[in-house]
Write an enzyme that holds these catalytic residues in place. Structure first.
Site, PDB file in Angstrom:
ATOM      1  CG  ASN A 145      -0.467  -6.969  -1.819  1.00 28.59           C
ATOM      2  OD1 ASN A 145      -1.004  -7.542  -2.775  1.00 28.59           O
ATOM      3  ND2 ASN A 145      -1.000  -6.967  -0.603  1.00 28.59           N
ATOM      4  CG  HIS A 197      -9.730  -5.874   0.034  1.00 30.51           C
ATOM      5  ND1 HIS A 197     -10.068  -7.026   0.725  1.00 30.51           N
ATOM      6  CD2 HIS A 197      -8.415  -5.659   0.286  1.00 30.51           C
ATOM      7  CE1 HIS A 197      -9.003  -7.479   1.371  1.00 30.51           C
ATOM      8  NE2 HIS A 197      -7.982  -6.666   1.121  1.00 30.51           N
ATOM      9  CG  ASP A 199     -12.724  -9.050   0.836  1.00 31.65           C
ATOM     10  OD1 ASP A 199     -12.583  -8.032   0.135  1.00 31.65           O
ATOM     11  OD2 ASP A 199     -12.286  -9.138   2.004  1.00 31.65           O
ATOM     12  CD  GLU A 227      -2.839  -1.506   2.222  1.00 35.54           C
ATOM     13  OE1 GLU A 227      -2.820  -0.712   3.174  1.00 35.54           O
ATOM     14  OE2 GLU A 227      -3.589  -2.501   2.184  1.00 35.54           O
ATOM     15  CD  GLU A 240      -4.550  -8.016   1.107  1.00 34.17           C
ATOM     16  OE1 GLU A 240      -5.444  -7.338   1.648  1.00 34.17           O
ATOM     17  OE2 GLU A 240      -3.339  -7.788   1.270  1.00 34.17           O
TER      18      GLU A 240
HETATM   19  O1  9MR Z   1      -7.246  -9.065   7.728  1.00 34.44           O
HETATM   20  C1  9MR Z   1      -6.513  -8.137   8.470  1.00 34.44           C
HETATM   21  C2  9MR Z   1      -7.306  -7.745   9.709  1.00 34.44           C
HETATM   22  O2  9MR Z   1      -7.453  -8.856  10.569  1.00 34.44           O
HETATM   23  C3  9MR Z   1      -6.634  -6.605  10.415  1.00 34.44           C
HETATM   24  O3  9MR Z   1      -7.422  -6.191  11.496  1.00 34.44           O
HETATM   25  C4  9MR Z   1      -6.411  -5.476   9.421  1.00 34.44           C
HETATM   26  C5  9MR Z   1      -5.748  -4.288  10.054  1.00 34.44           C
HETATM   27  O4  9MR Z   1      -5.560  -3.287   9.105  1.00 34.44           O
HETATM   28  O5  9MR Z   1      -5.627  -5.943   8.354  1.00 34.44           O
HETATM   29  C6  9MR Z   1      -6.286  -6.889   7.627  1.00 34.44           C
HETATM   30  O6  9MR Z   1      -5.574  -7.228   6.462  1.00 34.44           O
HETATM   31  C7  9MR Z   1      -5.286  -6.162   5.558  1.00 34.44           C
HETATM   32  C8  9MR Z   1      -4.034  -6.560   4.806  1.00 34.44           C
HETATM   33  O7  9MR Z   1      -3.008  -6.819   5.702  1.00 34.44           O
HETATM   34  C9  9MR Z   1      -3.623  -5.483   3.821  1.00 34.44           C
HETATM   35  N1  9MR Z   1      -4.702  -5.123   2.951  1.00 34.44           N
HETATM   36  C10 9MR Z   1      -5.964  -4.796   3.584  1.00 34.44           C
HETATM   37  C11 9MR Z   1      -6.378  -5.930   4.517  1.00 34.44           C
HETATM   38  C12 9MR Z   1      -7.738  -5.637   5.125  1.00 34.44           C
HETATM   39  O8  9MR Z   1      -7.660  -4.533   5.990  1.00 34.44           O
END
Ligand code: 9MR
Length: 352
Positions: free
Chosen positions: A202, A238, A269, A161, A267
């Site tokens: 990513n 996402h 969804d 990011e 990732e």
């Molecule tokens: O799935 C992850 C969630 O459990 C955490 O609380 C969150 C914190 O920001 O991060 C989520 O995973 C993220 C990933 O590491 C990077 N891209 C976005 C994902 C969803 O927030």
């Protein structure tokens, strides 16, 4: 082109089968059907899921996790807050648990993530660092973590990011203190620590062609020209029904391939405003199929990972109040229309 409308009827019919509402030979045949991973492998691809440590005590959950997928991503267990909670003190407990579980199920691991602005430990984010100090901290973290998992993971999301929506650099602790060169440095340090791991940048909202994905395209081209060890671009995907399907996904994957890079949907969804209706679930199913087909159509798109597989453990409801139902299995671990649509998409164009 997404074939969204064409799929709606098929997805509904498939949902009946998945829900066990169909009988006869077709329903029986479903019991022995190949998994998502089996079908993806016929295309030389993987089909993966994220998982997270607290969920691993749920044996009904781990049974499907261990059988349906051939790639696993730790949702949190390899992030900085978990792996270096105090400066210079490393903790591999959560990451190792997931790597070991994956190994037992003959699954590979997409490791996630080394350099991010979020989920950093307090000792790191609460201090003012000089560039020299922060560079040393970053090098040590990357080197130590990548060495620890050397030979045990397929790939690393090295930088996560890094860009804003308009394609400018995100003003993170890394960018503000070190300048844009931190990205090339991170890739080089990771490569030194594990020369075989595939190294990725990513991000989210880079599925379609647009300012943010253009920024990755420009950066990737420049890094490749300079010989920086970059192997792929991870498109998180996402998605949300209310914002529309990213129709240029396949073209976008293709332009990264032309730079000599792998791509992956990392990732995935597809969330919706609740309540979920049959229509929304059918549209969601069509999106899952379309994005999978986009990946299959582009040679260097190596696989698809969903951001956990069940609504029971999705991050969406906590982050987007009123939204959810984003994954192919529901909260009771029952497959939704999206699951059947994925199977169908993966069956296409395979020689059986
Ligand atoms: O799935 C992850 C969630 O459990 C955490 O609380 C969150 C914190 O920001 O991060 C989520 O995973 C993220 C990933 O590491 C990077 N891209 C976005 C994902 C969803 O927030």
């Amino acid at each position: 082109m997404p074939k969204t409308r064409l799929r709606l009827a098929g997805a509904l019919a498939a949902a009946l089968v998945a829900a066990g509402l169909a009988t006869g030979p077709a329903a029986q045949a479903q019991e022995h059907r190949p998994t998502l991973a089996d079908l993806a492998q016929r295309h030389g691809r993987y089909f993966g899921s994220a998982t997270d440590n607290p969920e691993l005590t749920d044996s009904a959950y781990t049974k499907i996790l261990g059988s349906e997928f051939d790639m696993i991503t730790p949702g949190n267990g390899m992030k900085w807050y978990a792996t270096e909670p105090r400066q210079g003190v490393f903790d591999w407990t959560d990451g190792d648990r997931i790597v070991n579980l994956a190994r037992r199920h003959h699954q590979r691991v997409r490791a996630h993530t080394l350099v991010w602005h979020s989920q950093l430990p307090d000792w790191l984010s609460s201090k003012e660092w000089t560039a020299g100090e922060l560079r040393a901290v970053l090098k040590k973290h990357i080197t130590t973590e990548v060495r620890h998992y050397r030979g045990k993971v397929y790939s690393w999301d090295v930088v996560n990011e890094a860009f804003n929506e308009d394609g400018s650099y995100r003003e993170t602790i890394w960018y503000k203190t070190l300048g844009p060169g931190y990205i090339a440095d991170a890739l080089r340090w990771a490569h030194q620590a594990d020369p075989h791991a595939r190294l990725y940048l990513n991000d989210y909202n880079i599925e379609a062609v647009g300012p943010k994905s253009d920024a990755y395209h420009r950066l990737a081209e420049e890094l490749k020209a300079r010989g920086v060890p970059l192997d792929g671009i991870g498109l998180q995907a996402h998605l949300a029904l209310q914002y529309g399907y990213p129709a240029t996904l396949e073209d976008n994957l293709r332009r990264f391939s032309r730079l000599g890079l792998d791509t992956a949907l990392t990732e995935v969804d597809v969330r919706m405003q609740l309540p979920a209706t049959d229509e929304k679930l059918a549209e969601q199913a069509a999106w899952y199929a379309d994005l999978t087909e986009a990946c299959l159509a582009v040679r260097r798109c190596v696989g698809v990972t969903i951001w956990d597989y069940t609504d029971k453990y999705s991050w969406i409801p906590a982050f987007f109040p009123g939204e959810g139902a984003a994954l192919p299995w529901d909260e009771r671990l029952t497959p939704k229309p999206a699951y059947s649509a994925l199977l169908e998409a993966l069956r296409q164009r395979t020689v059986t």
